[in-house]
Write a protein that holds these residues in place. Structure first.
Motif, PDB file in Angstrom:
ATOM      1  N   PRO A  16      35.391   1.876 -42.903  1.00  0.00           N
ATOM      2  CA  PRO A  16      35.718   3.309 -43.042  1.00  0.00           C
ATOM      3  C   PRO A  16      34.577   4.001 -43.782  1.00  0.00           C
ATOM      4  O   PRO A  16      34.172   3.565 -44.862  1.00  0.00           O
ATOM      5  CB  PRO A  16      37.008   3.300 -43.881  1.00  0.00           C
ATOM      6  N   ILE A  17      34.027   5.019 -43.188  1.00  0.00           N
ATOM      7  CA  ILE A  17      32.884   5.694 -43.785  1.00  0.00           C
ATOM      8  C   ILE A  17      33.153   7.187 -43.881  1.00  0.00           C
ATOM      9  O   ILE A  17      34.019   7.738 -43.182  1.00  0.00           O
ATOM     10  CB  ILE A  17      31.606   5.454 -42.949  1.00  0.00           C
ATOM     11  N   THR A  18      32.398   7.824 -44.742  1.00  0.00           N
ATOM     12  CA  THR A  18      32.550   9.270 -44.919  1.00  0.00           C
ATOM     13  C   THR A  18      31.873  10.000 -43.770  1.00  0.00           C
ATOM     14  O   THR A  18      31.060   9.435 -43.037  1.00  0.00           O
ATOM     15  CB  THR A  18      31.926   9.707 -46.247  1.00  0.00           C
ATOM     16  N   SER A  19      32.196  11.268 -43.661  1.00  0.00           N
ATOM     17  CA  SER A  19      31.575  12.087 -42.611  1.00  0.00           C
ATOM     18  C   SER A  19      30.064  12.178 -42.803  1.00  0.00           C
ATOM     19  O   SER A  19      29.295  12.176 -41.834  1.00  0.00           O
ATOM     20  CB  SER A  19      32.183  13.494 -42.622  1.00  0.00           C
ATOM     21  N   GLN A  20      29.651  12.230 -44.080  1.00  0.00           N
ATOM     22  CA  GLN A  20      28.227  12.310 -44.365  1.00  0.00           C
ATOM     23  C   GLN A  20      27.513  11.026 -43.938  1.00  0.00           C
ATOM     24  O   GLN A  20      26.436  11.064 -43.345  1.00  0.00           O
ATOM     25  CB  GLN A  20      28.003  12.562 -45.855  1.00  0.00           C
TER      26      GLN A  20
ATOM     27  N   LYS B 173      28.595   8.900 -41.672  1.00  0.00           N
ATOM     28  CA  LYS B 173      28.642   8.838 -40.218  1.00  0.00           C
ATOM     29  C   LYS B 173      27.529   9.669 -39.599  1.00  0.00           C
ATOM     30  O   LYS B 173      26.846   9.225 -38.660  1.00  0.00           O
ATOM     31  CB  LYS B 173      29.996   9.333 -39.730  1.00  0.00           C
ATOM     32  N   HIS B 174      27.337  10.862 -40.144  1.00  0.00           N
ATOM     33  CA  HIS B 174      26.264  11.738 -39.641  1.00  0.00           C
ATOM     34  C   HIS B 174      24.899  11.097 -39.850  1.00  0.00           C
ATOM     35  O   HIS B 174      24.028  11.137 -38.965  1.00  0.00           O
ATOM     36  CB  HIS B 174      26.333  13.089 -40.353  1.00  0.00           C
ATOM     37  N   GLU B 175      24.709  10.475 -41.025  1.00  0.00           N
ATOM     38  CA  GLU B 175      23.433   9.822 -41.333  1.00  0.00           C
ATOM     39  C   GLU B 175      23.173   8.661 -40.387  1.00  0.00           C
ATOM     40  O   GLU B 175      22.064   8.521 -39.853  1.00  0.00           O
ATOM     41  CB  GLU B 175      23.455   9.326 -42.777  1.00  0.00           C
ATOM     42  N   TYR B 176      24.187   7.825 -40.148  1.00  0.00           N
ATOM     43  CA  TYR B 176      24.027   6.679 -39.264  1.00  0.00           C
ATOM     44  C   TYR B 176      23.749   7.117 -37.821  1.00  0.00           C
ATOM     45  O   TYR B 176      22.895   6.549 -37.130  1.00  0.00           O
ATOM     46  CB  TYR B 176      25.271   5.794 -39.296  1.00  0.00           C
ATOM     47  N   LEU B 177      24.481   8.131 -37.378  1.00  0.00           N
ATOM     48  CA  LEU B 177      24.284   8.617 -36.017  1.00  0.00           C
ATOM     49  C   LEU B 177      22.887   9.223 -35.830  1.00  0.00           C
ATOM     50  O   LEU B 177      22.270   9.067 -34.768  1.00  0.00           O
ATOM     51  CB  LEU B 177      25.348   9.660 -35.667  1.00  0.00           C
ATOM     52  N   THR B 178      22.394   9.880 -36.863  1.00  0.00           N
ATOM     53  CA  THR B 178      21.044  10.445 -36.802  1.00  0.00           C
ATOM     54  C   THR B 178      20.007   9.341 -36.667  1.00  0.00           C
ATOM     55  O   THR B 178      19.060   9.440 -35.873  1.00  0.00           O
ATOM     56  CB  THR B 178      20.747  11.283 -38.058  1.00  0.00           C
ATOM     57  N   ILE B 179      20.184   8.261 -37.425  1.00  0.00           N
ATOM     58  CA  ILE B 179      19.261   7.129 -37.350  1.00  0.00           C
ATOM     59  C   ILE B 179      19.317   6.488 -35.964  1.00  0.00           C
ATOM     60  O   ILE B 179      18.280   6.171 -35.362  1.00  0.00           O
ATOM     61  CB  ILE B 179      19.588   6.090 -38.437  1.00  0.00           C
ATOM     62  N   VAL B 180      20.540   6.291 -35.446  1.00  0.00           N
ATOM     63  CA  VAL B 180      20.698   5.706 -34.112  1.00  0.00           C
ATOM     64  C   VAL B 180      20.020   6.593 -33.065  1.00  0.00           C
ATOM     65  O   VAL B 180      19.332   6.092 -32.159  1.00  0.00           O
ATOM     66  CB  VAL B 180      22.185   5.518 -33.781  1.00  0.00           C
ATOM     67  N   LYS B 181      20.193   7.882 -33.191  1.00  0.00           N
ATOM     68  CA  LYS B 181      19.596   8.822 -32.244  1.00  0.00           C
ATOM     69  C   LYS B 181      18.068   8.747 -32.288  1.00  0.00           C
ATOM     70  O   LYS B 181      17.402   8.709 -31.242  1.00  0.00           O
ATOM     71  CB  LYS B 181      20.057  10.245 -32.554  1.00  0.00           C
ATOM     72  N   ASN B 182      17.517   8.702 -33.500  1.00  0.00           N
ATOM     73  CA  ASN B 182      16.059   8.629 -33.643  1.00  0.00           C
ATOM     74  C   ASN B 182      15.505   7.316 -33.090  1.00  0.00           C
ATOM     75  O   ASN B 182      14.467   7.293 -32.439  1.00  0.00           O
ATOM     76  CB  ASN B 182      15.668   8.778 -35.117  1.00  0.00           C
ATOM     77  N   ARG B 183      16.219   6.212 -33.367  1.00  0.00           N
ATOM     78  CA  ARG B 183      15.767   4.922 -32.840  1.00  0.00           C
ATOM     79  C   ARG B 183      15.845   4.900 -31.318  1.00  0.00           C
ATOM     80  O   ARG B 183      14.999   4.308 -30.636  1.00  0.00           O
ATOM     81  CB  ARG B 183      16.610   3.773 -33.420  1.00  0.00           C
ATOM     82  N   THR B 184      16.871   5.542 -30.765  1.00  0.00           N
ATOM     83  CA  THR B 184      17.014   5.605 -29.308  1.00  0.00           C
ATOM     84  C   THR B 184      15.882   6.414 -28.688  1.00  0.00           C
ATOM     85  O   THR B 184      15.337   6.047 -27.640  1.00  0.00           O
ATOM     86  CB  THR B 184      18.367   6.229 -28.938  1.00  0.00           C
TER      87      THR B 184
END
Length: 305
Positions: free
Chosen positions: A111-115, A117-128
């Motif tokens: 379970p993670i915070t919205s912040q 989640k946003h940080e992880y998704l940003t990293i995934v997007k950049n790596r993609t």
């Protein structure tokens, strides 16, 4: 009659002796070639019997041996380059994939915070995006180097094209606190080339410059006789002569850890495009300054395509 017989016998004896000598020499040459092919000696064939035809044959055999040696050296070099290229691209693809998979696991497992989640998704997007850029560069280089890849040759006003490209790099240079010394001629200079290819070459060179430049940057365009020339000079004190010789190799990066964001294909793509346009792209290192030079065929004013 007796004299004629003696002459005939003498000539026949000489011919027989000559034939025996040539037969022995051929056997000697065969033995030399066999030892050379087995690798027991590096000595090539030599001829002890003076005969132009045998010497010519030995010369052709030695030249063929040189061709075989050169072909084998090229094969080994190509295999090594391919092996290194596969290792490099495997590393470059595996790194973002591992990162993407790791952050996806974090997104799923806890379970993670919205912040967060946003940080992880940003990293995934950049790596993609990095992975996509790597694959796009690899595909583009493969396409350019294929025999079916054709360029459209036309008359290009280089002053206009270069000005447009340089304006697009203003922010990138500004972010690095670099003010390039730009020198473009007052008179119009045109070349025969493919406009999109020329744009790609110049952009790749400028991207490399912005990424690695330290201090002074000089961008000069002009012409000499029948050649138009673009020179990009920047400080590169970390480079060595070995680095410069390898700059245009596929996947080569000065960063030995390959931790940088580049694919190592940008300069290879630029070099391949210049070759396709019958132009040249070279790199030289002098006094800690790297000079990249592009040369195209110059189009004279008023000249038709």
């Amino acid at each position: 009659m007796l004299i004629l017989t003696l002459v005939s016998v003498t000539v026949a004896a000489l011919l027989l002796a000559r034939l025996l000598l040539m037969r022995r020499e051929l056997g000697r040459m065969t033995s030399q070639l066999r030892r050379y092919n087995k690798g027991t000696t590096g000595k090539k064939i030599d001829v002890s019997l003076f005969d132009q035809r045998l010497e010519a044959l030995a010369g052709e055999i030695n030249r063929q041996s040189d061709l075989v040696v050169d072909a084998e050296a090229r094969r080994r070099r190509t295999e090594n380059e391919l092996r290194q290229a596969i290792a490099n691209i495997s590393h470059d693809i595996r790194t973002p994939l591992t990162s993407i998979f790791g952050y996806i696991q974090l997104l799923e497992a806890e379970p993670i915070t919205s912040q967060e989640k946003h940080e992880y998704l940003t990293i995934v997007k950049n790596r993609t995006k990095r992975l996509q850029a790597l694959l796009n560069d690899f595909f583009e280089l493969s396409l350019i180097e294929s025999s079916d890849y054709q360029l459209k040759t036309e008359r290009i006003e280089m002053n206009v094209l270069l000005s447009d490209i340089l304006v697009g790099f203003y922010d990138k240079f500004n972010e690095r606190n670099i003010t390039p010394d730009i020198r473009l001629p007052q008179e119009a200079v045109a070349v025969y080339a493919d406009e999109s290819a020329v744009r790609r070459v110049v952009e790749n060179l400028l991207i490399n410059t912005v990424k690695h430049a330290a201090g002074h940057v000089e961008i000069c365009f002009g012409h000499k006789e029948k050649t138009a020339e673009l020179r990009i000079v920047n400080e590169a004190k970390e480079l060595t002569d070995i680095d410069v010789r390898l700059l245009f190799d596929r996947f080569y990066t000065v960063d030995r850890t390959r931790s940088a964001q580049g694919s190592g294909l940008g300069l290879s793509i630029a070099k391949s495009l210049m070759d396709k346009m019958n132009g040249t792209l070279t790199a030289e290192l002098h006094g800690g300054n790297l000079t990249m030079t592009c040369r195209w065929k110059l189009t004279l004013a008023g000249e038709a395509v």
